[in-house]
Design a protein around this motif. Structure first.
Motif, mmCIF file in Angstrom:
data_model
loop_
_atom_site.group_PDB
_atom_site.id
_atom_site.type_symbol
_atom_site.label_atom_id
_atom_site.label_comp_id
_atom_site.label_asym_id
_atom_site.label_seq_id
_atom_site.Cartn_x
_atom_site.Cartn_y
_atom_site.Cartn_z
ATOM 1 N N ALA A 18 0.868 -1.376 0.042
ATOM 2 C CA ALA A 18 0.080 -0.025 -0.142
ATOM 3 C C ALA A 18 0.854 1.318 -0.142
ATOM 4 C CB ALA A 18 -0.791 -0.100 1.261
ATOM 5 N N SER A 19 2.080 1.008 0.472
ATOM 6 C CA SER A 19 2.882 2.339 0.494
ATOM 7 C C SER A 19 3.196 2.923 -0.853
ATOM 8 C CB SER A 19 4.145 2.085 1.603
ATOM 9 O OG SER A 19 4.887 1.168 0.958
ATOM 10 N N SER A 20 3.266 1.956 -1.716
ATOM 11 C CA SER A 20 3.740 2.347 -3.154
ATOM 12 C C SER A 20 2.436 3.380 -3.834
ATOM 13 C CB SER A 20 3.973 1.264 -3.953
ATOM 14 O OG SER A 20 2.699 0.416 -4.072
ATOM 15 N N PHE A 21 1.319 3.482 -2.891
ATOM 16 C CA PHE A 21 0.289 4.159 -3.411
ATOM 17 C C PHE A 21 0.120 5.459 -2.470
ATOM 18 C CE2 PHE A 21 -0.917 -0.199 -5.012
ATOM 19 C CZ PHE A 21 -0.701 0.334 -6.531
ATOM 20 N N ALA A 22 1.167 5.706 -1.866
ATOM 21 C CA ALA A 22 1.034 6.864 -0.730
ATOM 22 C C ALA A 22 0.550 8.114 -1.483
ATOM 23 C CB ALA A 22 2.463 7.063 -0.175
ATOM 24 N N GLY A 23 -0.172 9.066 -0.953
ATOM 25 C CA GLY A 23 -0.550 9.907 -1.244
ATOM 26 C C GLY A 23 0.591 11.111 -1.233
ATOM 27 N N PRO A 24 0.350 12.355 -1.700
ATOM 28 C CA PRO A 24 1.333 13.430 -1.401
ATOM 29 C C PRO A 24 1.720 13.949 -0.018
ATOM 30 C CG PRO A 24 -0.576 14.360 -2.469
ATOM 31 C CD PRO A 24 -0.781 13.049 -2.442
ATOM 32 N N VAL A 25 0.502 13.873 1.010
ATOM 33 C CA VAL A 25 0.463 14.051 2.396
ATOM 34 C C VAL A 25 1.422 13.043 2.959
ATOM 35 C CG1 VAL A 25 -0.662 14.705 4.263
ATOM 36 C CG2 VAL A 25 -1.435 15.681 2.109
ATOM 37 N N GLU A 26 1.040 11.920 2.617
ATOM 38 C CA GLU A 26 1.704 10.660 3.258
ATOM 39 C C GLU A 26 3.367 10.761 3.063
ATOM 40 O OE1 GLU A 26 2.136 5.788 3.724
ATOM 41 O OE2 GLU A 26 0.155 6.783 2.626
ATOM 42 N N SER A 27 3.499 10.758 1.601
ATOM 43 C CA SER A 27 4.799 10.809 1.277
ATOM 44 C C SER A 27 5.746 12.214 1.761
ATOM 45 C CB SER A 27 4.943 11.228 -0.208
ATOM 46 O OG SER A 27 4.353 9.971 -0.843
ATOM 47 N N ALA A 28 5.194 13.204 1.906
ATOM 48 C CA ALA A 28 5.792 14.360 2.591
ATOM 49 C C ALA A 28 5.962 14.162 4.238
ATOM 50 C CB ALA A 28 4.805 15.807 2.497
ATOM 51 N N CYS A 29 4.735 13.490 4.817
ATOM 52 C CA CYS A 29 4.873 13.233 6.213
ATOM 53 C C CYS A 29 6.097 12.241 6.502
ATOM 54 C CB CYS A 29 3.446 12.749 6.496
ATOM 55 S SG CYS A 29 3.659 12.363 8.297
ATOM 56 N N ASN A 30 6.218 11.151 5.719
ATOM 57 C CA ASN A 30 7.232 10.252 5.781
ATOM 58 C C ASN A 30 8.647 10.921 5.653
ATOM 59 O OD1 ASN A 30 5.831 7.905 6.693
ATOM 60 N ND2 ASN A 30 4.931 7.580 4.572
ATOM 61 N N ALA A 31 8.694 11.578 4.610
ATOM 62 C CA ALA A 31 9.897 12.463 4.376
ATOM 63 C C ALA A 31 10.393 13.182 5.315
ATOM 64 C CB ALA A 31 10.012 12.791 2.865
ATOM 65 N N SER A 32 9.564 13.814 6.020
ATOM 66 C CA SER A 32 9.800 15.344 6.872
ATOM 67 C C SER A 32 10.746 14.873 8.010
ATOM 68 C CB SER A 32 8.417 15.532 7.742
ATOM 69 O OG SER A 32 8.026 14.585 8.743
ATOM 70 N N GLY A 33 11.074 13.658 8.303
ATOM 71 C CA GLY A 33 12.087 13.439 9.288
ATOM 72 C C GLY A 33 11.777 13.864 10.724
ATOM 73 N N ARG A 34 10.438 13.998 10.825
ATOM 74 C CA ARG A 34 9.948 14.361 12.251
ATOM 75 C C ARG A 34 9.878 13.151 13.082
ATOM 76 N NH1 ARG A 34 5.821 18.332 9.740
ATOM 77 N NH2 ARG A 34 7.143 20.315 9.709
ATOM 78 N N GLU A 35 10.497 13.331 14.167
ATOM 79 C CA GLU A 35 10.414 11.965 15.056
ATOM 80 C C GLU A 35 8.960 11.404 15.521
ATOM 81 O OE1 GLU A 35 11.809 11.649 19.587
ATOM 82 O OE2 GLU A 35 13.215 12.706 18.334
ATOM 83 N N GLN A 36 7.998 12.064 15.522
ATOM 84 C CA GLN A 36 6.575 11.691 15.907
ATOM 85 C C GLN A 36 5.973 11.047 14.525
ATOM 86 O OE1 GLN A 36 7.595 14.638 16.082
ATOM 87 N NE2 GLN A 36 6.130 16.347 15.512
ATOM 88 N N ALA A 37 6.623 11.291 13.216
ATOM 89 C CA ALA A 37 5.634 10.949 12.269
ATOM 90 C C ALA A 37 6.109 9.611 11.695
ATOM 91 C CB ALA A 37 6.641 11.688 11.040
ATOM 92 N N SER A 38 5.431 8.833 12.335
ATOM 93 C CA SER A 38 5.701 7.305 11.932
ATOM 94 C C SER A 38 4.815 6.809 10.621
ATOM 95 C CB SER A 38 4.841 6.498 13.257
ATOM 96 O OG SER A 38 3.410 6.558 13.322
ATOM 97 N N ARG A 39 4.969 5.748 10.245
ATOM 98 C CA ARG A 39 4.441 5.505 8.873
ATOM 99 C C ARG A 39 2.920 5.340 9.124
ATOM 100 N NH1 ARG A 39 7.501 5.058 4.911
ATOM 101 N NH2 ARG A 39 9.539 4.203 4.917
ATOM 102 N N GLN A 40 2.401 4.789 10.129
ATOM 103 C CA GLN A 40 1.143 4.461 10.343
ATOM 104 C C GLN A 40 0.278 5.813 10.589
ATOM 105 O OE1 GLN A 40 0.222 2.629 14.320
ATOM 106 N NE2 GLN A 40 -1.861 1.996 13.702
ATOM 107 N N LEU A 41 1.037 6.766 11.315
ATOM 108 C CA LEU A 41 0.512 8.128 11.538
ATOM 109 C C LEU A 41 0.221 8.923 10.269
ATOM 110 C CD1 LEU A 41 -0.673 10.523 13.430
ATOM 111 C CD2 LEU A 41 1.663 11.182 13.765
#
Length: 103
Positions: A18-41
């Motif tokens: 499913a991650s290969s179909f990540a939307g722009p918000v999910e992709s940006a969130c995952n790439a943000s490097g923020r500690e609290q930004a888990s893949r699930q969140l």
């Protein structure tokens, strides 16, 4: 040959994670490097974005992860388009906070 390529592409699409179909918000969130930004969140936030924002609004909101100052510029803008987007973005934020709080 064309039918087998189409069938192979369909099988790959079904079996792809499913991650290969990540939307722009999910992709940006995952790439943000923020500690609290888990893949699930990030996946949860993206799901809310898909239901509350248009596709172009999702792309615009995703830019805020890379450039938080852009959010401030949009919030302070006086244009009608920016004001409408900001209203939609705030509604998205409230809903994401409500839905994704436990992730």
């Amino acid at each position: 040959m064309r039918v087998s390529l189409t069938a192979a592409a369909l099988v790959l699409a079904i079996l792809a994670p499913a991650s290969s179909f990540a939307g722009p918000v999910e992709s940006a969130c995952n790439a943000s490097g923020r500690e609290q930004a888990s893949r699930q969140l990030c996946r949860c936030i993206d799901s809310v974005a898909r239901h509350t924002l248009t596709r172009s609004e999702q792309r615009r909101a995703a830019r805020f992860f890379r450039d938080p100052d852009e959010a401030q510029r949009v919030r302070m803008s006086g244009t009608r388009a920016d004001n409408e987007f900001w209203q939609n973005y705030r509604a998205f934020g409230r809903e994401a906070e409500r839905v994704c709080a436990g992730h």
